[in-house]
Design a protein around this motif. Structure first.
Motif, mmCIF file in Angstrom:
data_model
loop_
_atom_site.group_PDB
_atom_site.id
_atom_site.type_symbol
_atom_site.label_atom_id
_atom_site.label_comp_id
_atom_site.label_asym_id
_atom_site.label_seq_id
_atom_site.Cartn_x
_atom_site.Cartn_y
_atom_site.Cartn_z
ATOM 1 N N HIS A 1 -25.064 -13.988 7.772
ATOM 2 C CA HIS A 1 -25.351 -15.361 8.148
ATOM 3 C C HIS A 1 -24.054 -16.023 8.583
ATOM 4 C CE1 HIS A 1 -29.493 -15.498 6.535
ATOM 5 N NE2 HIS A 1 -29.038 -14.569 5.718
ATOM 6 N N GLU A 2 -24.065 -16.516 9.806
ATOM 7 C CA GLU A 2 -22.863 -17.192 10.281
ATOM 8 C C GLU A 2 -22.796 -18.582 9.689
ATOM 9 O OE1 GLU A 2 -22.004 -17.242 14.352
ATOM 10 O OE2 GLU A 2 -22.730 -15.222 14.708
ATOM 11 N N ALA A 3 -21.599 -18.975 9.360
ATOM 12 C CA ALA A 3 -21.388 -20.312 8.819
ATOM 13 C C ALA A 3 -20.817 -21.192 9.912
ATOM 14 C CB ALA A 3 -20.445 -20.258 7.629
ATOM 15 N N ALA A 4 -21.045 -22.507 9.783
ATOM 16 C CA ALA A 4 -20.549 -23.435 10.792
ATOM 17 C C ALA A 4 -19.025 -23.392 10.840
ATOM 18 C CB ALA A 4 -21.026 -24.849 10.478
ATOM 19 N N SER A 5 -18.442 -23.286 9.703
ATOM 20 C CA SER A 5 -16.979 -23.206 9.655
ATOM 21 C C SER A 5 -16.579 -22.141 8.658
ATOM 22 C CB SER A 5 -16.382 -24.554 9.272
ATOM 23 O OG SER A 5 -16.799 -24.911 7.983
#
Ligand SMILES: [Zn+2]
Length: 52
Positions: free
Chosen positions: A21-25
Protein backbone atom coordinates in the motif's frame (compact mmCIF):
# COMPACT_ATOMS: atom_id res chain seq x y z
CA UNK A 1 4.24 -11.37 10.18
CA UNK A 2 0.56 -11.09 10.86
CA UNK A 3 -2.08 -11.86 8.30
CA UNK A 4 -4.32 -8.82 7.96
CA UNK A 5 -7.27 -10.94 6.97
CA UNK A 6 -7.49 -13.36 9.85
CA UNK A 7 -5.16 -11.56 12.26
CA UNK A 8 -3.19 -14.72 12.84
CA UNK A 9 0.51 -15.16 12.57
CA UNK A 10 2.00 -16.43 9.38
CA UNK A 11 4.39 -19.23 10.13
CA UNK A 12 7.81 -19.23 8.51
CA UNK A 13 7.68 -21.18 5.30
CA UNK A 14 3.93 -20.79 5.05
CA UNK A 15 2.78 -19.43 1.69
CA UNK A 16 1.52 -15.86 1.87
CA UNK A 17 0.64 -12.95 -0.35
CA UNK A 18 2.06 -9.46 -0.15
CA UNK A 19 -0.10 -6.42 -0.56
CA UNK A 20 1.78 -3.20 -0.90
CA UNK A 21 0.00 0.00 0.00
CA UNK A 22 1.49 3.28 -1.06
CA UNK A 23 1.42 6.04 1.47
CA UNK A 24 0.86 9.70 0.67
CA UNK A 25 4.14 10.56 2.26
CA UNK A 26 7.02 8.40 3.21
CA UNK A 27 7.36 4.73 2.51
CA UNK A 28 4.28 2.63 2.05
CA UNK A 29 3.45 -0.39 4.08
CA UNK A 30 3.17 -3.97 3.14
CA UNK A 31 0.37 -6.14 4.39
CA UNK A 32 0.57 -9.88 4.38
CA UNK A 33 -2.16 -12.43 4.04
CA UNK A 34 -2.12 -16.17 4.01
CA UNK A 35 -2.60 -17.70 0.62
CA UNK A 36 -5.06 -19.83 2.50
CA UNK A 37 -6.18 -18.58 5.86
CA UNK A 38 -6.68 -21.22 8.52
CA UNK A 39 -10.32 -21.59 9.36
CA UNK A 40 -11.31 -20.52 12.83
CA UNK A 41 -11.91 -23.40 15.11
CA UNK A 42 -15.55 -24.08 15.71
CA UNK A 43 -16.54 -25.44 19.03
CA UNK A 44 -19.55 -27.41 19.96
CA UNK A 45 -20.17 -28.58 16.46
CA UNK A 46 -21.53 -32.11 16.42
CA UNK A 47 -20.04 -34.45 13.90
CA UNK A 48 -22.50 -34.94 11.13
CA UNK A 49 -22.51 -38.64 10.57
CA UNK A 50 -24.70 -40.92 8.52
CA UNK A 51 -25.39 -38.23 5.98
CA UNK A 52 -25.24 -40.70 3.17
ZN1 LIG B 1 -4.82 -15.38 7.28
Amino acid sequence: MICVRCQQGIAPGEPYNEHYHEAASGPGCTNYTHKKCPEPKRRGRPAAGASR
